[in-house]
Design a protein around this motif. Structure first.
Motif: not given
Length: 376
Positions: A144-145, A150-153, A276-278, A301-302
Protein backbone atom coordinates in the motif's frame (compact mmCIF):
# COMPACT_ATOMS: atom_id res chain seq x y z
CA UNK A 1 18.65 -34.09 -5.28
CA UNK A 2 21.36 -31.80 -3.90
CA UNK A 3 23.22 -32.86 -0.78
CA UNK A 4 21.34 -32.14 2.44
CA UNK A 5 22.32 -29.00 4.32
CA UNK A 6 23.83 -29.68 7.74
CA UNK A 7 22.19 -27.56 10.43
CA UNK A 8 23.15 -26.88 14.05
CA UNK A 9 21.25 -25.28 16.94
CA UNK A 10 23.03 -22.89 19.32
CA UNK A 11 21.00 -22.55 22.51
CA UNK A 12 18.20 -25.04 23.20
CA UNK A 13 15.83 -22.96 25.34
CA UNK A 14 12.27 -21.89 24.63
CA UNK A 15 12.64 -20.19 21.25
CA UNK A 16 14.75 -23.05 19.90
CA UNK A 17 11.63 -25.21 20.02
CA UNK A 18 9.99 -23.01 17.37
CA UNK A 19 13.09 -23.26 15.16
CA UNK A 20 13.32 -27.02 15.63
CA UNK A 21 9.63 -27.50 14.90
CA UNK A 22 10.02 -25.62 11.62
CA UNK A 23 13.11 -27.65 10.73
CA UNK A 24 11.30 -30.90 11.47
CA UNK A 25 8.37 -29.92 9.24
CA UNK A 26 10.88 -28.98 6.54
CA UNK A 27 12.49 -32.40 6.77
CA UNK A 28 9.10 -34.11 6.58
CA UNK A 29 8.11 -32.11 3.51
CA UNK A 30 11.35 -31.77 1.54
CA UNK A 31 14.02 -33.88 3.30
CA UNK A 32 16.71 -31.42 2.16
CA UNK A 33 18.31 -30.68 5.54
CA UNK A 34 19.52 -32.65 8.55
CA UNK A 35 20.03 -31.54 12.14
CA UNK A 36 23.49 -32.80 13.03
CA UNK A 37 24.62 -30.82 16.08
CA UNK A 38 23.49 -28.62 18.94
CA UNK A 39 24.87 -26.92 22.00
CA UNK A 40 23.78 -25.38 25.26
CA UNK A 41 25.81 -24.10 28.20
CA UNK A 42 23.63 -26.10 30.61
CA UNK A 43 25.01 -29.68 30.83
CA UNK A 44 22.60 -32.24 29.38
CA UNK A 45 20.09 -29.65 28.16
CA UNK A 46 20.88 -30.09 24.46
CA UNK A 47 20.57 -33.88 24.74
CA UNK A 48 17.13 -33.57 26.38
CA UNK A 49 16.07 -31.06 23.72
CA UNK A 50 16.73 -33.42 20.82
CA UNK A 51 15.23 -36.37 22.72
CA UNK A 52 12.05 -34.30 23.03
CA UNK A 53 11.86 -34.10 19.22
CA UNK A 54 12.76 -37.75 18.78
CA UNK A 55 15.89 -36.92 16.78
CA UNK A 56 18.73 -39.39 17.18
CA UNK A 57 22.42 -39.13 16.40
CA UNK A 58 22.73 -35.39 17.01
CA UNK A 59 26.13 -34.52 18.45
CA UNK A 60 25.78 -32.26 21.50
CA UNK A 61 28.18 -29.78 23.02
CA UNK A 62 28.30 -27.32 25.92
CA UNK A 63 29.97 -24.52 23.94
CA UNK A 64 29.37 -23.06 20.52
CA UNK A 65 33.12 -22.72 20.00
CA UNK A 66 33.69 -26.46 20.30
CA UNK A 67 30.70 -27.30 18.13
CA UNK A 68 31.74 -24.94 15.35
CA UNK A 69 35.34 -26.14 15.52
CA UNK A 70 34.46 -29.84 15.24
CA UNK A 71 31.43 -29.76 12.93
CA UNK A 72 31.18 -28.95 9.22
CA UNK A 73 27.93 -27.01 9.17
CA UNK A 74 26.06 -25.15 6.46
CA UNK A 75 23.88 -23.14 8.80
CA UNK A 76 22.99 -22.55 12.44
CA UNK A 77 20.06 -21.14 14.36
CA UNK A 78 21.30 -18.87 17.14
CA UNK A 79 18.67 -19.11 19.88
CA UNK A 80 20.59 -17.82 22.88
CA UNK A 81 19.41 -15.08 25.23
CA UNK A 82 19.79 -11.49 24.03
CA UNK A 83 23.13 -10.67 25.60
CA UNK A 84 24.65 -13.74 23.98
CA UNK A 85 23.50 -13.10 20.42
CA UNK A 86 26.74 -11.56 19.20
CA UNK A 87 29.44 -14.01 20.33
CA UNK A 88 28.07 -17.24 18.75
CA UNK A 89 26.94 -15.39 15.63
CA UNK A 90 30.40 -13.91 15.04
CA UNK A 91 32.03 -17.26 15.79
CA UNK A 92 29.76 -19.05 13.30
CA UNK A 93 30.40 -16.51 10.56
CA UNK A 94 34.16 -16.70 11.20
CA UNK A 95 33.88 -20.47 10.66
CA UNK A 96 32.12 -19.92 7.33
CA UNK A 97 28.66 -20.89 8.59
CA UNK A 98 25.43 -19.13 7.61
CA UNK A 99 23.30 -17.83 10.50
CA UNK A 100 19.63 -17.26 11.26
CA UNK A 101 19.64 -15.19 14.45
CA UNK A 102 16.66 -14.75 16.72
CA UNK A 103 15.41 -11.26 17.41
CA UNK A 104 16.24 -8.75 18.71
CA UNK A 105 19.41 -8.30 16.65
CA UNK A 106 21.31 -7.69 19.93
CA UNK A 107 21.19 -5.35 22.93
CA UNK A 108 23.63 -2.64 21.81
CA UNK A 109 24.33 -1.03 18.49
CA UNK A 110 28.04 -1.85 18.87
CA UNK A 111 27.30 -5.59 19.02
CA UNK A 112 25.29 -5.36 15.80
CA UNK A 113 28.12 -3.54 14.04
CA UNK A 114 30.56 -6.27 15.09
CA UNK A 115 28.25 -8.97 13.71
CA UNK A 116 27.80 -7.13 10.44
CA UNK A 117 31.54 -6.76 10.02
CA UNK A 118 31.95 -10.50 10.56
CA UNK A 119 29.14 -11.08 8.06
CA UNK A 120 30.85 -8.89 5.48
CA UNK A 121 34.24 -10.53 5.98
CA UNK A 122 32.82 -14.05 5.75
CA UNK A 123 30.61 -13.55 2.71
CA UNK A 124 27.98 -15.70 4.46
CA UNK A 125 24.32 -15.03 5.18
CA UNK A 126 23.20 -13.44 8.44
CA UNK A 127 19.43 -13.06 8.62
CA UNK A 128 17.46 -11.84 11.64
CA UNK A 129 14.38 -13.70 12.86
CA UNK A 130 11.45 -11.41 12.10
CA UNK A 131 8.76 -13.93 11.14
CA UNK A 132 6.00 -11.25 10.88
CA UNK A 133 7.75 -10.18 7.66
CA UNK A 134 6.33 -13.32 6.06
CA UNK A 135 2.71 -12.55 6.96
CA UNK A 136 0.75 -11.57 3.84
CA UNK A 137 -1.02 -8.77 5.69
CA UNK A 138 2.28 -7.25 6.79
CA UNK A 139 3.39 -7.44 3.17
CA UNK A 140 0.13 -5.76 2.16
CA UNK A 141 1.03 -2.74 4.32
CA UNK A 142 4.27 -2.36 2.41
CA UNK A 143 2.49 -2.73 -0.94
CA UNK A 144 0.00 0.00 0.00
CA UNK A 145 2.75 2.45 0.93
CA UNK A 146 4.87 1.62 -2.13
CA UNK A 147 1.87 2.03 -4.44
CA UNK A 148 1.83 5.75 -3.69
CA UNK A 149 -1.76 5.55 -2.44
CA UNK A 150 -0.83 7.43 0.76
CA UNK A 151 1.34 10.04 -0.94
CA UNK A 152 4.34 11.23 1.08
CA UNK A 153 4.36 9.71 4.55
CA UNK A 154 5.07 12.33 7.22
CA UNK A 155 3.85 10.85 10.54
CA UNK A 156 3.55 7.34 11.97
CA UNK A 157 2.10 6.15 15.25
CA UNK A 158 2.94 2.56 16.10
CA UNK A 159 3.41 0.14 18.94
CA UNK A 160 1.65 -2.64 20.71
CA UNK A 161 0.86 -3.90 24.13
CA UNK A 162 -0.36 -6.53 26.52
CA UNK A 163 -2.46 -5.90 29.62
CA UNK A 164 -0.49 -8.58 31.44
CA UNK A 165 2.04 -10.38 29.30
CA UNK A 166 5.45 -10.37 30.97
CA UNK A 167 7.25 -13.54 29.81
CA UNK A 168 8.38 -14.80 33.21
CA UNK A 169 7.64 -17.48 35.79
CA UNK A 170 9.21 -18.86 38.94
CA UNK A 171 11.29 -21.19 36.74
CA UNK A 172 12.03 -18.83 33.85
CA UNK A 173 13.47 -15.35 34.33
CA UNK A 174 15.99 -14.98 31.49
CA UNK A 175 13.62 -12.61 29.63
CA UNK A 176 13.39 -10.21 32.57
CA UNK A 177 16.96 -10.10 33.93
CA UNK A 178 19.37 -7.49 32.67
CA UNK A 179 22.35 -9.85 32.73
CA UNK A 180 20.67 -12.19 30.24
CA UNK A 181 18.04 -10.13 28.38
CA UNK A 182 19.56 -6.64 28.54
CA UNK A 183 16.28 -5.19 27.28
CA UNK A 184 12.65 -6.04 27.97
CA UNK A 185 9.45 -5.29 26.05
CA UNK A 186 11.37 -2.76 23.96
CA UNK A 187 13.53 -5.46 22.37
CA UNK A 188 11.22 -8.45 22.67
CA UNK A 189 8.12 -7.13 20.88
CA UNK A 190 9.07 -3.51 20.22
CA UNK A 191 11.38 -4.57 17.42
CA UNK A 192 8.39 -6.10 15.62
CA UNK A 193 6.37 -2.88 15.86
CA UNK A 194 9.26 -0.86 14.50
CA UNK A 195 9.88 -3.32 11.67
CA UNK A 196 6.24 -3.30 10.59
CA UNK A 197 6.32 0.40 9.73
CA UNK A 198 10.00 0.93 8.93
CA UNK A 199 9.98 -1.90 6.39
CA UNK A 200 6.81 -0.48 4.84
CA UNK A 201 8.41 2.93 4.24
CA UNK A 202 11.76 1.60 3.03
CA UNK A 203 13.77 1.74 6.26
CA UNK A 204 14.83 5.40 6.31
CA UNK A 205 17.75 6.35 8.56
CA UNK A 206 16.83 7.29 12.13
CA UNK A 207 18.29 10.67 13.09
CA UNK A 208 17.30 11.37 16.70
CA UNK A 209 15.46 9.62 19.53
CA UNK A 210 13.79 11.01 22.63
CA UNK A 211 12.87 7.90 24.58
CA UNK A 212 11.74 6.62 27.96
CA UNK A 213 11.21 3.32 29.71
CA UNK A 214 9.89 2.09 33.06
CA UNK A 215 9.07 -1.04 35.03
CA UNK A 216 6.06 -0.26 37.21
CA UNK A 217 4.55 -3.74 36.79
CA UNK A 218 7.61 -5.93 36.41
CA UNK A 219 8.92 -5.06 39.86
CA UNK A 220 5.53 -5.50 41.56
CA UNK A 221 4.80 -9.00 42.96
CA UNK A 222 1.06 -8.39 42.51
CA UNK A 223 1.60 -8.63 38.75
CA UNK A 224 2.44 -12.32 39.06
CA UNK A 225 0.49 -13.38 42.16
CA UNK A 226 -2.41 -15.14 40.46
CA UNK A 227 -0.42 -17.18 37.97
CA UNK A 228 2.81 -18.08 39.79
CA UNK A 229 3.73 -19.64 43.10
CA UNK A 230 6.58 -17.29 43.95
CA UNK A 231 5.68 -13.77 42.75
CA UNK A 232 8.14 -12.07 45.11
CA UNK A 233 11.00 -14.02 43.55
CA UNK A 234 10.02 -13.07 39.99
CA UNK A 235 9.61 -9.40 40.87
CA UNK A 236 13.01 -9.38 42.59
CA UNK A 237 14.62 -10.62 39.36
CA UNK A 238 12.99 -8.01 37.10
CA UNK A 239 15.64 -5.57 35.89
CA UNK A 240 14.56 -4.55 32.37
CA UNK A 241 11.68 -2.47 30.96
CA UNK A 242 8.01 -3.46 30.82
CA UNK A 243 6.95 -0.25 29.03
CA UNK A 244 8.87 1.98 26.65
CA UNK A 245 8.25 4.65 24.09
CA UNK A 246 9.93 7.30 21.98
CA UNK A 247 9.56 10.15 19.54
CA UNK A 248 11.88 9.40 16.63
CA UNK A 249 12.92 11.66 13.79
CA UNK A 250 13.62 9.84 10.52
CA UNK A 251 15.23 11.06 7.34
CA UNK A 252 12.69 12.37 4.86
CA UNK A 253 11.11 14.60 7.54
CA UNK A 254 9.11 11.70 9.01
CA UNK A 255 8.10 11.57 12.68
CA UNK A 256 7.65 8.16 14.35
CA UNK A 257 5.64 8.05 17.58
CA UNK A 258 6.34 4.68 19.21
CA UNK A 259 5.23 2.88 22.38
CA UNK A 260 5.38 -0.76 23.52
CA UNK A 261 4.25 -2.63 26.62
CA UNK A 262 4.42 -6.00 28.36
CA UNK A 263 1.96 -4.85 31.01
CA UNK A 264 -0.42 -1.88 31.43
CA UNK A 265 -3.93 -0.99 32.60
CA UNK A 266 -5.24 -0.69 29.05
CA UNK A 267 -6.08 -3.11 26.24
CA UNK A 268 -3.88 -1.34 23.68
CA UNK A 269 -1.67 1.75 23.44
CA UNK A 270 -3.41 2.49 20.14
CA UNK A 271 -3.72 1.38 16.54
CA UNK A 272 -0.89 1.91 14.11
CA UNK A 273 -1.47 5.01 11.95
CA UNK A 274 0.46 5.92 8.81
CA UNK A 275 -0.38 9.45 7.70
CA UNK A 276 0.42 10.58 4.16
CA UNK A 277 -0.27 13.65 2.09
CA UNK A 278 -2.88 11.82 -0.01
CA UNK A 279 -4.35 9.31 2.44
CA UNK A 280 -3.95 7.71 5.85
CA UNK A 281 -3.81 4.03 6.82
CA UNK A 282 -5.14 2.63 10.09
CA UNK A 283 -3.82 -0.80 11.14
CA UNK A 284 -5.83 -2.28 14.03
CA UNK A 285 -3.90 -3.38 17.10
CA UNK A 286 -4.15 -6.77 18.77
CA UNK A 287 -4.98 -7.44 22.42
CA UNK A 288 -1.78 -9.43 22.89
CA UNK A 289 0.83 -7.95 20.60
CA UNK A 290 2.91 -10.53 18.72
CA UNK A 291 3.62 -8.83 15.43
CA UNK A 292 0.36 -9.40 13.56
CA UNK A 293 -2.42 -7.26 12.10
CA UNK A 294 -5.46 -7.09 14.39
CA UNK A 295 -8.15 -6.96 11.71
CA UNK A 296 -9.16 -5.31 8.43
CA UNK A 297 -7.21 -2.12 7.74
CA UNK A 298 -8.78 1.18 6.66
CA UNK A 299 -7.59 3.80 4.18
CA UNK A 300 -8.91 7.35 4.71
CA UNK A 301 -8.77 9.86 1.85
CA UNK A 302 -10.54 12.70 0.05
CA UNK A 303 -12.22 12.09 -3.30
CA UNK A 304 -14.12 14.74 -5.28
CA UNK A 305 -14.34 16.88 -2.18
CA UNK A 306 -15.76 14.09 -0.05
CA UNK A 307 -14.16 12.23 2.87
CA UNK A 308 -14.08 8.55 2.02
CA UNK A 309 -12.97 5.32 3.68
CA UNK A 310 -11.90 2.06 2.10
CA UNK A 311 -11.59 -1.24 3.94
CA UNK A 312 -8.58 -3.42 3.23
CA UNK A 313 -9.72 -6.96 4.08
CA UNK A 314 -7.54 -9.43 5.92
CA UNK A 315 -5.77 -11.86 3.60
CA UNK A 316 -6.35 -15.40 4.90
CA UNK A 317 -3.37 -17.65 5.48
CA UNK A 318 -2.47 -20.12 2.75
CA UNK A 319 -2.16 -23.49 4.55
CA UNK A 320 0.10 -24.78 1.79
CA UNK A 321 2.70 -22.13 2.66
CA UNK A 322 3.02 -23.34 6.25
CA UNK A 323 3.02 -21.06 9.27
CA UNK A 324 5.22 -17.98 9.67
CA UNK A 325 8.00 -20.00 11.28
CA UNK A 326 8.01 -22.43 8.36
CA UNK A 327 8.34 -19.50 5.98
CA UNK A 328 11.06 -17.83 8.04
CA UNK A 329 13.20 -20.94 8.35
CA UNK A 330 12.39 -21.98 4.80
CA UNK A 331 13.55 -18.64 3.40
CA UNK A 332 16.86 -19.07 5.23
CA UNK A 333 17.35 -22.58 3.85
CA UNK A 334 16.53 -21.43 0.32
CA UNK A 335 18.98 -18.52 0.57
CA UNK A 336 21.75 -20.81 1.82
CA UNK A 337 21.10 -23.43 -0.84
CA UNK A 338 20.83 -20.97 -3.72
CA UNK A 339 23.44 -18.50 -2.55
CA UNK A 340 20.82 -15.79 -2.27
CA UNK A 341 20.58 -12.71 -0.08
CA UNK A 342 19.53 -12.70 3.55
CA UNK A 343 15.69 -12.74 3.74
CA UNK A 344 15.72 -10.16 6.55
CA UNK A 345 18.97 -8.27 5.93
CA UNK A 346 21.11 -6.77 8.67
CA UNK A 347 21.44 -3.59 6.59
CA UNK A 348 17.81 -2.89 7.54
CA UNK A 349 17.68 -4.28 11.06
CA UNK A 350 20.73 -2.27 12.14
CA UNK A 351 18.43 0.79 11.89
CA UNK A 352 15.80 -0.97 14.00
CA UNK A 353 18.44 -1.72 16.60
CA UNK A 354 19.82 1.82 16.44
CA UNK A 355 16.41 3.08 17.56
CA UNK A 356 16.23 0.57 20.43
CA UNK A 357 19.76 1.53 21.44
CA UNK A 358 18.76 5.20 21.21
CA UNK A 359 15.72 4.68 23.45
CA UNK A 360 17.91 3.04 26.10
CA UNK A 361 20.49 5.83 25.93
CA UNK A 362 17.92 8.62 25.87
CA UNK A 363 16.02 7.16 28.81
CA UNK A 364 19.22 6.89 30.83
CA UNK A 365 20.12 10.59 30.45
CA UNK A 366 16.62 12.05 30.19
CA UNK A 367 16.99 13.88 26.89
CA UNK A 368 17.08 13.44 23.11
CA UNK A 369 20.07 11.66 21.57
CA UNK A 370 21.43 11.57 18.05
CA UNK A 371 21.71 8.32 16.09
CA UNK A 372 24.98 7.51 14.37
CA UNK A 373 25.53 4.14 12.73
CA UNK A 374 29.24 3.38 12.18
CA UNK A 375 30.47 2.37 8.74
CA UNK A 376 30.50 -1.37 8.30
Amino acid sequence: MAEKLKIGIIGTGGIAHAHMGAYMRRIEKFDDIEIVAGCDIVPGKAEKFFEEFGVEGVRCYESHEEMLEKEQLDGVSVCTYNRQHAAPTICALNHGVNVILEKPFAVTLEECVEMMRAEKASGKILTVGFQPRFDQNMQQIKRIVESGELGDVYYIQTGGGRRRGIPASDTKTTFIEDETAGVGALGDIGCYSLDMVLNAIGYPMPLTVSGFKNAHFGKDPETYRYKNQNPEYIASKFSVDDFAGALIRLEGDIILDFRISWAMNMDTPGDTLILGTKAGLRIPSTNCWNGTVGGPMTIYRECAGQSMQMTVPIIPDDPKAGDLWDRKVGSFITAVREGGEAPVPTSQIIKNQAIIDGVLRSSAIGREVEITIPEI
